[in-house]
Every structure is written in structure tokens, then in C-alpha cells.
Design a protein around this motif. Structure first.
Motif, mmCIF file in Angstrom:
data_model
loop_
_atom_site.group_PDB
_atom_site.id
_atom_site.type_symbol
_atom_site.label_atom_id
_atom_site.label_comp_id
_atom_site.label_asym_id
_atom_site.label_seq_id
_atom_site.Cartn_x
_atom_site.Cartn_y
_atom_site.Cartn_z
ATOM 1 N N THR A 116 0.833 -1.203 0.000
ATOM 2 C CA THR A 116 0.000 0.000 0.000
ATOM 3 C C THR A 116 0.867 1.253 0.000
ATOM 4 O OG1 THR A 116 -0.176 -0.252 2.376
ATOM 5 C CG2 THR A 116 -2.064 -0.934 1.081
ATOM 6 N N MET A 117 1.943 1.220 0.781
ATOM 7 C CA MET A 117 2.811 2.394 0.835
ATOM 8 C C MET A 117 3.414 2.689 -0.530
ATOM 9 S SD MET A 117 4.686 2.050 4.493
ATOM 10 C CE MET A 117 5.974 3.224 4.132
ATOM 11 N N ALA A 118 3.936 1.641 -1.169
ATOM 12 C CA ALA A 118 4.588 1.857 -2.462
ATOM 13 C C ALA A 118 3.573 2.295 -3.511
ATOM 14 C CB ALA A 118 5.296 0.575 -2.891
ATOM 15 N N GLY A 119 2.407 1.635 -3.517
ATOM 16 C CA GLY A 119 1.373 1.999 -4.485
ATOM 17 C C GLY A 119 0.932 3.442 -4.309
ATOM 18 N N GLY A 178 0.898 -6.457 -6.818
ATOM 19 C CA GLY A 178 0.050 -5.764 -5.854
ATOM 20 C C GLY A 178 0.323 -4.270 -5.844
ATOM 21 N N ILE A 179 1.603 -3.906 -5.952
ATOM 22 C CA ILE A 179 1.953 -2.478 -6.005
ATOM 23 C C ILE A 179 1.294 -1.850 -7.223
ATOM 24 C CG2 ILE A 179 3.857 -0.858 -6.333
ATOM 25 C CD1 ILE A 179 5.622 -2.767 -4.765
ATOM 26 N N PHE A 180 1.387 -2.541 -8.338
ATOM 27 C CA PHE A 180 0.790 -2.081 -9.576
ATOM 28 C C PHE A 180 -0.720 -1.869 -9.397
ATOM 29 C CE2 PHE A 180 -1.035 -3.103 -13.766
ATOM 30 C CZ PHE A 180 -0.382 -2.158 -14.535
ATOM 31 N N LEU A 181 -1.342 -2.865 -8.788
ATOM 32 C CA LEU A 181 -2.789 -2.801 -8.576
ATOM 33 C C LEU A 181 -3.170 -1.636 -7.674
ATOM 34 C CD1 LEU A 181 -5.196 -4.939 -9.173
ATOM 35 C CD2 LEU A 181 -5.053 -5.284 -6.727
ATOM 36 N N MET A 182 -2.413 -1.499 -6.582
ATOM 37 C CA MET A 182 -2.706 -0.423 -5.649
ATOM 38 C C MET A 182 -2.516 0.930 -6.327
ATOM 39 S SD MET A 182 -3.776 -1.814 -2.967
ATOM 40 C CE MET A 182 -4.063 -0.268 -2.151
ATOM 41 N N ARG A 183 -1.498 1.039 -7.148
ATOM 42 C CA ARG A 183 -1.239 2.304 -7.844
ATOM 43 C C ARG A 183 -2.427 2.636 -8.733
ATOM 44 N NH1 ARG A 183 0.714 3.075 -13.074
ATOM 45 N NH2 ARG A 183 1.630 5.121 -13.440
ATOM 46 N N GLN A 184 -2.861 1.634 -9.517
ATOM 47 C CA GLN A 184 -3.985 1.886 -10.413
ATOM 48 C C GLN A 184 -5.204 2.342 -9.624
ATOM 49 O OE1 GLN A 184 -1.814 1.724 -12.842
ATOM 50 N NE2 GLN A 184 -3.428 1.049 -14.236
ATOM 51 N N TYR A 185 -5.411 1.703 -8.470
ATOM 52 C CA TYR A 185 -6.598 2.032 -7.692
ATOM 53 C C TYR A 185 -6.502 3.429 -7.103
ATOM 54 C CZ TYR A 185 -10.777 1.281 -5.020
ATOM 55 O OH TYR A 185 -12.045 1.383 -4.531
ATOM 56 N N ILE A 207 -3.025 11.692 5.892
ATOM 57 C CA ILE A 207 -3.787 11.576 4.647
ATOM 58 C C ILE A 207 -3.789 10.131 4.173
ATOM 59 C CG2 ILE A 207 -3.841 12.256 2.220
ATOM 60 C CD1 ILE A 207 -2.646 14.914 3.070
ATOM 61 N N PHE A 208 -2.606 9.522 4.225
ATOM 62 C CA PHE A 208 -2.480 8.141 3.774
ATOM 63 C C PHE A 208 -3.294 7.190 4.647
ATOM 64 C CE2 PHE A 208 0.045 4.149 4.235
ATOM 65 C CZ PHE A 208 -0.235 3.636 2.984
ATOM 66 N N GLY A 209 -3.102 7.330 5.953
ATOM 67 C CA GLY A 209 -3.696 6.353 6.864
ATOM 68 C C GLY A 209 -5.181 6.565 7.080
ATOM 69 N N ARG A 210 -5.604 7.840 7.132
ATOM 70 C CA ARG A 210 -6.981 8.098 7.511
ATOM 71 C C ARG A 210 -7.913 8.217 6.314
ATOM 72 N NH1 ARG A 210 -6.521 10.585 12.698
ATOM 73 N NH2 ARG A 210 -5.595 8.919 13.917
ATOM 74 N N ILE A 211 -7.348 8.637 5.180
ATOM 75 C CA ILE A 211 -8.234 8.886 4.041
ATOM 76 C C ILE A 211 -8.079 7.823 2.964
ATOM 77 C CG2 ILE A 211 -8.816 10.513 2.220
ATOM 78 C CD1 ILE A 211 -7.870 12.716 4.153
ATOM 79 N N PHE A 212 -6.836 7.581 2.554
ATOM 80 C CA PHE A 212 -6.662 6.715 1.388
ATOM 81 C C PHE A 212 -6.807 5.238 1.703
ATOM 82 C CE2 PHE A 212 -5.239 10.565 -0.497
ATOM 83 C CZ PHE A 212 -5.578 10.413 -1.821
ATOM 84 N N ILE A 213 -6.271 4.827 2.862
ATOM 85 C CA ILE A 213 -6.375 3.409 3.205
ATOM 86 C C ILE A 213 -7.838 2.971 3.281
ATOM 87 C CG2 ILE A 213 -5.945 1.713 5.033
ATOM 88 C CD1 ILE A 213 -3.499 2.166 3.471
ATOM 89 N N PRO A 214 -8.688 3.718 4.016
ATOM 90 C CA PRO A 214 -10.102 3.286 4.056
ATOM 91 C C PRO A 214 -10.745 3.271 2.672
ATOM 92 C CG PRO A 214 -9.687 4.908 5.764
ATOM 93 C CD PRO A 214 -8.465 4.872 4.913
#
Lengths: 301, 876
Positions: A116-119, A178-185, A207-214
Motif C-alpha cells: 500500500t505504501m509503495a502503491g 500488488g503495487i501495480f494494482l494499488m497504484r492503479q486504484y 492523509i495516507f492512513g486516515r483517508i486513502f487506506i479506508p
């Protein structure tokens, strides 16, 4: 939650697209009749697919004497549930299962963080060199796993990790697909999200943890599911890096013990049923995500 | 500044934190890994030390047994044991000697009065009494000793002679430069030790480890703290104690701090603290500078701004220098340590060889002086000379005994003497003891005149007593005499290389007993020691040489880590410089830092587990590499030469290509099914789930399942075929059918998943195309040919690529179903690699196979990309 809902909406839409509209449902039985060969083919295909599984299941309920008869029984003449008790005592099966669970969950959680971090970085942060690094990542996808086998083992061995959970988990931690997939998403999410948060004074981690991850839950779930099944099914690497019986994963365990209990086919099949059950159940309950993953894999490339 | 994305901290505070954290982590890794590497070196060192110690110990035991046998041969019921011992020069060395009469009474014990009860209680004691043979064993109980026993046969009054040679710590330590402990364990309970206090507080040695060391007969590294400031670092088992019900071990002892690392702990601590302090001060300096700079920023000219940046960059570089020095220092210390290890091991080897040589020489000389042979060879009734010689040889354990009686030679030897050697023996003057080096062999011999006609000679083959030093170790022994090689355990290549290096042999001849380093041959043999050999100044010299690669490997990894530290520090420097030079664009800086931080785990992992192994594979393929053998010589392209001549490998490659045939077949079937099923159908969702089940089932399960289906006698497949009057076939037992069987399984396995992929692809094709086509009158085949197929190309391409790459690496079905058989008909590339690496332990060779596999696969992938890539683009 909103992510889940979006996913469900998509699923419902596609379901709606498949059901015939009310107009067509008018009894045009000739057209239904024309579809009979197609249905027959579908059922035949389903039987072909399921038959080996059925055979496995029925063999697992037979005694050794039932198995070694000709013609073979398709239905166990006298269902022997005892096999499912015997397996836990004859083999260190519980330990195998535990090892596989530790292996799968370890890899899954590690990948969750790294992927998730890399994506996210590739999709949402504009830093110099981003495209070059991303291309580099994709290039790593071109190197097949078999190429790493010997060297990875030598590295693991020199670290003294052989026959430990570390050797099972650490080398499996990153998942370029998975990185590729996460990036696309992440790229599909609107930019206004982070702008709003930034104006509110949130920092990058928030921003990453509270907004994008959910928001990325559906994609994360796909990555997790694929990771879990992939790791659970892994055979060659666990075969190499584990030595003692108590460290074997369930796949390796049953493959190795199948030679020892060569004549006891019912027990082998019992083990096989128990090994494949978690994956099949998981698949049944999460198949929408699986299909999503397949579609993404098939069309994004 | 308000917009800073690291709101809780100021930018510079954040930067400071980052640099300090990175340094701390880096140094932590350094300490941890170098400690680990130190242990690796310590392990190899312990192995060599311990194996040399063991060999020395074996020699010692053998020698004592011979002495006991010789003494026993001279004993008569009325002999004075004390004077006999004094005559043999043993009275000084012995801590205990006793003669037990057959009636059980003890006599003539000069040092101690009482025979330890546990000795007489040992079963071997009774065995010796009845056998009349000399034997040796290590005795436990009240003290540590090397006991020798020899039985005196009935004709001389009977009884058992027991000699107890003390084997105390000091004595063992004299051989190695490090102290060596002697431990005896009765499975878990310490029996005896050369360090008596250890009996009350036994070292923390795990029973499992002890058992493993005892059974594997290999030295291991351990860390077991003893009392005070010492620790056991290496453990080697001594052979042949099993029949006594306990095990003997040699344990290498180090002062505890040294056992934990070559570089003292305080130095590590100081280095870390100093580096951190320096970095901290540097960061503070830069921060202050920057703050002033930013305050003045609007008023500064371009030149002033640049100057300021350069100044700050300079400070960074300046305070990184000490840190770099620290890394360099560690590198330097490593090299130093290795050199030290090499020479130290050389000294131990030297000492051991010299010791044994001298003792054997003394023994041969003693043989000449004490005239025991005459008595031993006295004829008993009905005994031929040959039999007497054989019995004598067994008793005294010389490698050979030769009796010459009026020119008639009766010899008894483990290896028969050659004519050359017999000639050399004849030339030896009676009463003389001499090293003889006739022909290719070498021996240490002495001759004794018994009467006017008869002489007896006895001695050792050099090869016989040098092999314990070379067997199972990387040490090789060479006997030099007069500038030429008389005997060597080197292989022909090494031998040829040694002959070419005159200066090595000259040096060994000129300065005996002095370790030195020099390389010979293609695999970097390092000459480490030469020992004075037989017969004083002019006698032959023994040259011990050792494969250097074990050390080279240990230090290569050690060096690699030192280099890694330096690289890490340089990375920190570069990051810091980037920070300094982009500091007037805070947003860009933040993006760089945050972006790469988010990528850091993935990048580190990919380098470590993908890029690293890929390059390492190439490195491995150029070496002969086994996990068990620490010597890993560089062999150039040798593995590849072997590979291209290896039929089994090419068979595996061909099988792999044959296996690929299942892909187009499977794809065609899947596509056809997908075309038929690409309609609005009820229940497709359930069926879709069913079709996908094989794809989520593990391959092992699938393979086990199919193994049962394919079973020749009871399998369902043959049963179904029997309705068609076919079979039964041995699907997995037949050379023709085994591969197709695996392929059928693979097609079945991929069927559903591939079909679903095609379905997804088909459903993404818009109906407009078909509508337009039907206006043009296209139907059936042309619809498929000109619309469906081209538009489906991305999916087809994806399925093909993944299938080919997957199939090239097929392993599990082969492993479970056939194990590569029958007759190699299903042996595929990865299975071959697996077999070479993990069955034959040829990691270098397996790596070469991997490289070839990768080249094939890579070329294929590129080809497919090129070929299909254009079409795919065209369609889009």
C-alpha cells in the motif's frame, strides 16, 4: 465503508446487466430451447471441473479396503468419518496447519504495509524519478521466481534462517503486481480528497492512513486475498527452506508424507480435502473480489 | 512554513530526526551484522582448530598405546616397573602407572598408590585382560587422563598395564594457542573435565547439541559462557568413545568478550556514540546556519545564496568524514583479523605436525635402543617367522615390520613395501634410525640387529600418519626433500602449480617451522606452514597448505557489509545534500522525502530479494559451491562447460519446451468455451464460481488428486476407459504417457480460470462493433476473425505470457506426480535445478542452469512482447 459500497454497486450493476430485462423475459421459449445445448455444455464443464474434487472427497471417506477394489467405488460404500479424526493423530497435521497459517498471515500483513505504501507513493506523490523507479519495479516482474531460487536459498542459509519462519516470510514480502494494482486504484481516487485534508492541516501520514487506506479497502482486499492464496499454495520455497518436520507447511507436509503413506490413499485424500478447504471456503465468500482481481489483471496489462 | 506537511515538527527538526535515525539504524545494523560475521569467522576458526586438535589427540592416543604395548612386551612378573618406566623415559610424563596381576592385585604404582575403581570396572578393562592386546581409551572419573592399557599374556605372568598420561588444560593449551578444555559427558551429565571446577558448574551445553556434535563428528561453533570471563566457542567430538558409554569433547575456550566479537565492545560503543554525537552536532550546525539563511533569504543575492548552500553542503561532507572513517576502520580491522587467523591456524597445524613428528621419531629411536624386538620375535613353538612378525607388528603398531634373515625378507605391513623402499631399508645401517624417502613414498624407519644373521626394521609410512591431518579438512600436506616433492596430498593441478613456484619450496626448506603466506595454483591455495620433519636439519620438510577460500568467503561477506555501511553513509550524504540544495523549494523537498520514504521498504526488499539474488546467481554460477564445504573456489566458466555437455540438463530443457504445448491447446479450448458461453445465461454466476475452483486449489492437492485418478490398477481414468475397451494404461509409469498426463492435468487446471479471463475480455468488447459488422454482412467465422480475435488480443496476450512464464517454471506437479521420472521423461528445468542444488548440493552448477533458464525465458518474453506488442498497440 464507502469503498465497499462502491464495490457492491459495481457488482449489482453487472448483475443487473446479466439478468434479462423485463421485455425479453416474455415467454420466448423457442429461444430458451435454443440455449439448451449451451446449458448442457456448461453443466458438462462444471462436472469436468468438479469431478476430481468429488472423487477426492469420496475417497477420503473410504477405508483402505474400499479403495483397493476394482471396479472403483464412486460412492463410499460405508462412509468412514474416522479418517478425519485419524489425520490429526497420524500426522503432525495441526502443526502443519499452524505453520501454513503463520506463513500466510505473516506474508499477507507484511505485504499489506509495503504494497500500500509503495502503491500510494507511485500514485499520489509527485517526486522526481517516480516514473523511472516505477519502470524499474515493473522490470522486476519480468524476473521469474525460479531464477531467485538458488541464490535466495544461499542468502537465507548464510543468515542462519533455514528452518525458521523468517525464511518463509521475509523473502515473500513484496508483491510487485500488488503495487501495480494499488497504484492503479489510488490513481482513480479524486485529487480533491487530499487537498481538502491538507487545507485542514493533515500531514502526509494522516492523509495516507486516515483517508486513502479506508478508501482503498476493495483493492487492499484483492491484494490480501491473492497474497493469502498464493502463499498458502506455495510449495517449492517452503520445501527448500524448511528441514524439520515440525517446520513444514501443510503443502510440503502432505506432499512429503504422501510418499511415506503411499498406500493409504484415503488418508492422503483426507489431508487434501482439509488443505484445500480453507482456500475454497475463502474463495466462496470473497469471490467478487477475486473476480475483480482477475478482471484487473486481464485488462490492465 | 505553515503549509509544511510535517506540521508537528519544523522541517529542519524533521530532517535532523531523519538523519539521526538513519545513522542510528545504520550503525545498529553494522554492529549486529559484524558481530554475526565475527561469529562466522570464529566458527570456521573453531572448526579448523578443533579438527587439528582432534587429529593431534588421535596421534597422541596412538602413540601412547604403542608405548604401552612396548612396555608391556618388556614386562616380566618380577620386573621393576619403576626402572622400566625410567628407561623408557616415561616416568616424568606419567601421572599414574600400575600393573594389575591376573589375580587382581596391584603392583608398582610409582605416582599414585590406588588404581581408580572406575577404571577396573570398565568393560574394556576385562576385554583387554582376555585379549592380550594393547588399546587406548580416554578415562573418565576422578581426573582427566589419557589412559593406555596393555595386557601381558599368560606366559609372562598375566595382568594389565595401565599408564595414565595426564591431559590437563595446560597441556592441551600448549598445542593450540587458545586454551582447550577437555570434557567428557555421559549423555547429559558431565563426567570429567580438564578444568575440575567445570564439574561442579557445568557449561551450558545443550544435550541436543552435544549429541549432534558426537554423531556428526564435525566441529561446531557454540557460545557457552563458563564461569568468570570465559566462554566455550568451539566444540569437537572425539571419536571412538561410544563403546564406553560416554562422549569426549574438545572445547575451545576464549575470553568471553573476544568470543562475542573481534573488535572489543567498548570500541563499538565508542564508535557509535562518537558517530551519533558528530552527526548531531553537524545537524545542529546546519540547522542554525539554515535558519539564519532563511531569515536573510529575500535580501541575498544569487551568488550569496549559492555560497551559502555550498557552505552547508561542506559541513555535511565534513561531519560525514568521521563516520566514513569508522566504516573504513572496521574494514581494515577485518583484513587484519583474517591475517591473524591464518597465521595462528598455521602455527597450530605446525605445532601438531611437529609434535607428532618428534614423538614418532623418538619412538623409532627408542625401538632401536631398547632391543625389545629381539625378545618379541623369539620363537614360540610351532610359530612361523611370518606369524611372529605379524603379531609383533600388531602389538607395536608400526606401519610395517621387516625381518631380514640371511637375506630372506619377511615383512608385515599395512601396505606392502615396494622394491625401492626395501632397498632403502637394506642400505640403512643396523642400529640406525633414519627418515627414508625412497621413490614416491616416504617412511620413518629404524633398524635393529637381533643376532648375527637377523635384523629387524620397523617404521611408519609418511602417508599413513600425515593423512589424519589432511582427511576431511582443507589442509594438504606435502613432503619436500632436496628441492623436490616426495609425497603430497595435493591434486595434480595443485602439485604442478607448486612445482612451478620454486621460492615456496626453497622457503619451506630454508626456514622450517615458520608459517608464511603464498598462493599457488588456480584456486588460491595459501601456503601456511612448514614444519621441520624427520632427521634434523637436512631431513625432509613437511609443507602444510590450506585452501584459502574458506577465509576468503568469510571475509568477503564481512567486507561486503563494510562496503554496505559506506554505501549507506554515502546515501545519507546524498540525501542530506539534496535536502540542502532544495531547501528553498519546501514542497518539492517534502515530496522527495515522503515519496522515497514510502517506497523505502519496497526498494530495500526488491534489491535484497530480487536484484541481489539475480546478480548473486551469476556469481554463484562461477563458483564451485556447496553449503557443507566452506571452500568455494572460483572455477570460471567450468560449470557452463559441464552444463553444455550434460545430457540430463538438455533433456530437462526439451521436456520443458514439450510441456509448453499444453498452453495453445488449453487456450484454444478455453477460448472456444468462452465464445459459446458469452451469452446472457441464467446461473452463470454460480457456474463461474465452480469453474474457478481449480485455480484456488493448491497444486499439491491437485497433483495428489490426479495421481489417484491416474492410478494404473484402481484409478478412475482407466476404469472409464475400460468401457471403451481401452487400457489399462500406466499413465505415470510409461515414458510415453507420463508427460502427456501432466499436460492433461495442467489443461484441466487452467481451463476455468483461462475461460473466465477470456469471458471478461469478450464482455469488454462493445456490441457496436458487432452491430456495425452485421450491417456489413459479417457472420460467424469472419466476425470472429476480424472483430473478436483482434479485440481480444490484449487478453490473449496476457494469458499467453503468464502461461508461458508459469509453465517454464513448472515444478510441483512433476515433483508430486512423477518425481521427474520415468527415465527422466518428465524431468523439467526447475526440477533439474532443484535436484542439482538440494540433492547433489551443487549450488554453483544449479546456478549455471538457472542462468541458462533465465536467458531462455527472458528471450522468450522479449520476443513475445515485441511480436504481440505491435499488434496490441494497433488494435488499441
Amino acid at each position: 465503508m464507502s469503498g465497499n459500497r462502491a464495490m457492491l454497486d459495481v457488482a449489482q450493476q453487472s448483475a443487473a446487466a446479466e439478468t434479462p430485462v423485463a421485455g425479453e423475459r416474455r415467454a420466448d421459449w423457442l429461444r430458451v430451447l435454443a440455449k439448451i445445448p449451451v446449458y448442457a455444455l456448461m453443466v458438462l464443464l462444471a462436472i469436468t471441473t468438479l469431478f476430481p474434487f468429488y472423487y477426492m472427497l469420496s475417497t477420503s471417506l473410504m477405508s483402505v479396503n474400499d479403495v483397493y477394489t476394482y471396479p472403483p467405488h464412486l460412492i463410499p460404500p460405508d462412509p468412514l468419518w474416522e479418517n478425519y479424526v485419524r489425520i490429526w493423530t497420524t500426522l503432525p497435521f495441526a502443526r502443519f496447519m499452524l505453520n501454513s497459517l503463520i506463513h500466510s498471515f505473516g506474508v499477507m500483513l507484511g505485504r499489506l504495509v509495503i504494497v500500500t505504501m509503495a502503491g500510494y507513493a507511485f500514485a499520489r506523490i509527485l517526486f522526481p524519478g517516480r516514473n523511472i523507479v516505477f519502470l524499474g519495479f515493473l522490470a522486476f516482474m519480468m524476473i521469474p521466481d525460479a531464477v531467485m531460487l538458488v541464490a535466495s536459498f544461499v542468502i537465507v542459509n548464510s543468515l542462519g534462517w533455514v528452518d525458521t519462519y523468517l525464511a518463509l516470510i521475509i523473502p515473500g514480502l513484496t508483491y510487485v503486481w500488488g503495487i501495480f494494482l494499488m497504484r492503479q486504484y489510488f490513481m482513480t481516487l479524486p485529487i480533491s480528497l487530499e487537498d481538502a485534508a491538507r487545507i485542514d492541516g493533515a500531514n502526509e501520514l494522516t492523509i495516507f492512513g486516515r483517508i486513502f487506506i479506508p478508501l482503498a479497502k476493495p483493492a487492499i482486499l484483492v491484494v490480501l486475498l491473492f497474497s493469502f492464496t498464493q502463499t498458502w499454495k506455495a510449495f517449492l520455497w517452503p520445501l527448500i527452506v524448511t528441514r524439520s518436520l515440525p517446520m513444514r507447511t501443510v503443502e510440503v507436509g502432505i506432499a512429503l508424507l504422501s510418499d511415506e503413506y503411499f498406500t493409504d490413499f484415503p488418508l492422503q485424500m483426507t489431508a487434501s480435502v482439509l488443505v484445500s478447504l480453507p482456500l475454497i471456503l475463502l474463495f466462496f465468500f470473497t469471490q467478487n473480489y477475486f473476480m475483480e482481481g482477475i478482471n484487473l489483471a486481464g485488462t490492465n496489462k | 512554513m505553515k503549509n509544511s506537511i510535517f506540521s508537528p515538527l519544523s522541517r529542519w527538526g524533521w530532517l535532523l530526526l531523519l538523519v539521526v535515525a538513519a545513522t542510528a539504524v545504520a550503525l545498529g545494523i553494522v554492529v549486529q551484522t559484524s558481530r554475526q560475521q565475527t561469529l562466522t569467522i570464529a566458527e570456521e576458526q573453531a572448526q579448523i582448530d578443533a579438527s587439528l586438535m582432534r587429529r593431534w589427540f588421535d596421534q597422541e592416543r596412538q602413540l601412547r598405546t604403542v608405548q604401552a604395548a612396548q612396555l608391556a612386551a618388556q614386562l616380566t612378573p618380577d620386573a621393576d616397573l619403576a626402572s622400566l618406566l625410567a628407561a623408557a623415559g616415561l616416568d616424568e610424563q606419567l601421572s599414574y602407572a600400575a600393573w594389575l596381576d591376573s589375580d587382581g592385585s596391584t603392583r608398582a604404582a610409582p605416582q599414585t598408590e590406588v588404581v581408580p575403581e572406575d577404571v577396573t570396572a570398565l568393560p574394556i578393562f576385562r576385554a583387554i585382560s582376555s585379549l592380550g592386546a594393547a588399546t587406548e581409551f580416554f578415562g573418565g572419573g576422578s581426573g582427566v587422563a589419557l589412559l593406555s592399557m596393555a595386557a601381558i599374556d599368560e606366559s609372562r605372568g598375566g595382568g594389565v598395564l595401565i599408564l595414565q598420561f595426564p591431559l590437563d588444560e595446560a597441556r592441551l593449551a600448549a598445542v593450540a594457542e587458545r586454551p582447550v578444555l577437555f570434557l567428557a559427558y555421559d549423555t547429559q551429565q558431565p563426567l570429567s573435565s580438564s578444568s575440575p571446577e567445570l564439574l561442579t558448574t557445568p557449561p551450558q551445553l545443550e544435550p541436543v547439541l552435544l549429541r549432534e556434535v558426537a554423531t556428526s563428528q564435525q566441529a561446531r561453533s557454540v557460545i557457552a559462557p563458563l564461569g568468570g570471563s570465559r566462554a566455550i566457542v568451539g566444540l569437537a567430538a572425539l571419536p571412538d568413545f561410544a563403546n564406553l558409554g560416554f562422549s569426549g569433547y574438545l572445547a575451545l575456550v576464549e575470553p568471553a568478550p573476544a568470543a562475542m566479537g573481534l573488535i572489543p565492545q567498548w570500541l563499538y560503543g565508542t564508535l557509535i556514540a562518537a558517530s551519533l554525537l558528530i552527526l548531531l552536532v553537524g545537524c545542529l550546525l546546519v540547522q542554525r546556519q539554515l535558519r539564519g539563511y532563511l531569515d536573510d533569504y529575500p535580501a541575498l543575492s544569487v551568488a550569496e545564496r549559492r555560497g551559502n548552500k555550498l557552505r552547508m553542503g561542506g559541513i555535511f561532507v565534513l561531519f560525514l568524514v568521521p563516520a566514513l572513517c569508522a566504516g573504513g576502520y572496521m574494514l581494515w580491522r577485518t583484513g587484519d583479523a583474517t591475517l591473524h587467523l591464518n597465521t595462528r591456524t598455521a602455527r597450530i597445524a605446525n605445532h601438531a605436525v611437529t609434535d607428532v613428528t618428534e614423538r614418532l621419531g623418538a619412538q623409532v629411536a627408542q625401538f632401536v635402543e631398547n632391543g625389545s624386538a629381539a625378545r618379541a620375535l623369539q620363537a614360540a613353538e610351532g610359530e612361523s617367522l611370518q606369524e611372529r612378525v605379524s603379531a609383533y607388528q600388531q602389538e607395536i603398531r608400526f606401519d610395517f615390520v621387516v625381518v631380514a634373515q640371511d637375506g630372506e625378507v619377511v615383512s608385515s605391513a599395512i601396505t606392502e613395501l615396494s622394491a625401492d623402499e626395501l632397498d632403502a631399508l637394506r642400505a640403512l645401517g643396523a642400529g640406525g634410525a633414519d627418515p627414508l624417502v625412497p621413490g614416491g613414498g616416504a617412511l620413518l624407519a629404524a633398524k635393529q640387529r637381533i643376532d648375527e644373521q637377523t635384523t629387524v626394521s620397523a617404521g611408519y609410512f609418511l602417508s599413513g600418519w600425515l593423512t589424519p591431518f589432511t582427511d576431511g579438512t582443507s589442509t594438504e600436506a606435502t613432503l619436500l626433500h632436496g628441492g623436490s616433492i616426495d609425497f603430497t596430498t595435493l591434486n595434480s593441478v595443485q602439485r604442478a602449480a607448486l612445482s612451478e613456484r620454486d621460492q615456496i619450496m626453497e622457503r619451506a626448506e630454508e626456514r622450517p617451522g615458520e608459517p608464511f603466506r603464498n598462493t599457488i595454483g588456480w584456486n588460491e591455495n595459501t601456503m601456511i606452514a612448514s614444519a621441520p620433519a624427520l632427521g634434523g636439519e637436512d631431513g625432509p620438510r613437511i609443507l602444510l597448505s590450506q585452501e584459502n577460500t574458506a577465509y576468503a568467503n568469510a571475509t568477503t561477506t564481512y567486507h561486503a557489509e563494510g562496503v554496505a555501511i559506506l554505501v549507506l553513509l554515502i546515501v545519507i550524504a546524498i540525501v542530506s545534500l539534496i535536502v540542502v540544495f532544495t531547501q528553498d523549494q519546501p514542497l518539492k523537498l517534502n515530496r522527495i522525502v515522503v515519496g522515497y520514504l514510502f517506497l523505502l521498504p519496497a526498494i530495500v526488499w526488491l534489491i535484497w530479494w530480487k536484484l541481489g539474488p539475480a546478480l548473486f546467481t551469476i556469481y554463484l554460477s562461477l563458483h564451485k559451491w556447496s553449503v557443507l564445504d566452506p571452500t568455494r573456489p572460483f572455477v570460471g566458466l567450468h560449470n557452463y562447460r559441464l552444463l553444455f555437455a550434460d545430457e540430463r540438463f538438455w533433456n530437462a530443457m526439451i521436456n520443458t519446451v514439450i510441456y509448453l504445448i499444453q498452453i495453445p491447446i488449453g487456450m484454444a479450448i478455453s477460448l472456444a468455451l468462452a465464445l459459446v458461453l458469452n451469452q446472457k445465461l441464467r446461473g452463470i454466476r454460480i457456474l463461474r464460481t465452480i469453474y474457478y475452483i481449480p485455480a484456488v486449489t493448491s497444486l499439491v492437492v491437485v497433483a495428489l488428486m490426479w495421481r489417484w485418478i491416474y492410478n494404473k490398477d484402481f484409478g478412475i481414468l482407466n476404469y472409464l476407459l475400460s468401457f471403451l475397451n481401452l487400457g489399462p494404461y500406466g499413465w505415470l509409469q510409461s515414458v510415453q504417457l507420463a508427460m502427456p498426463s501432466i499436460m492433461i492435468m495442467a489443461i484441466w487446471l487452467g481451463l476455468g480460470a483461462r475461460m473466465l479471463l477470456f469471458l471478461a475480455g469478450l464482455q469488454s468488447i462493445s456490441d457496436e462493433y458487432y452491430d456495425a459488422a452485421s450491417v456489413d454482412g459479417a457472420t460467424g467465422w469472419s466476425r470472429f476473425r476480424f472483430i473478436t480475435f483482434p479485440l481480444l488480443m490484449p487478453t490473449t496476450f496476457f494469458v499467453l505470457i503468464t502461461s508461458v512464464i508459469g509453465s517454464f517454471q513448472v515444478f510441483t506437479p512433476v515433483y508430486v506426480l512423477t518425481g521427474g521420472g520415468p527415465a527422466g521423461s518428465t524431468d523439467v528445468a526447475v526440477h533439474r535445478i532443484y535436484f542439482e542444488a538440494w540433492q547433489n548440493l551443487r549450488f554453483g552448477y544449479a546456478s549455471a542452469e538457472t542462468v541458462v533458464l533465465f536467458v531462455c525465458l527472458f528471450a522468450l518474453t522479449i520476443l513475445q512482447f515485441r511480436y504481440f506488442g505491435e499488434r496490441v498497440d494497433y488494435v488499441r
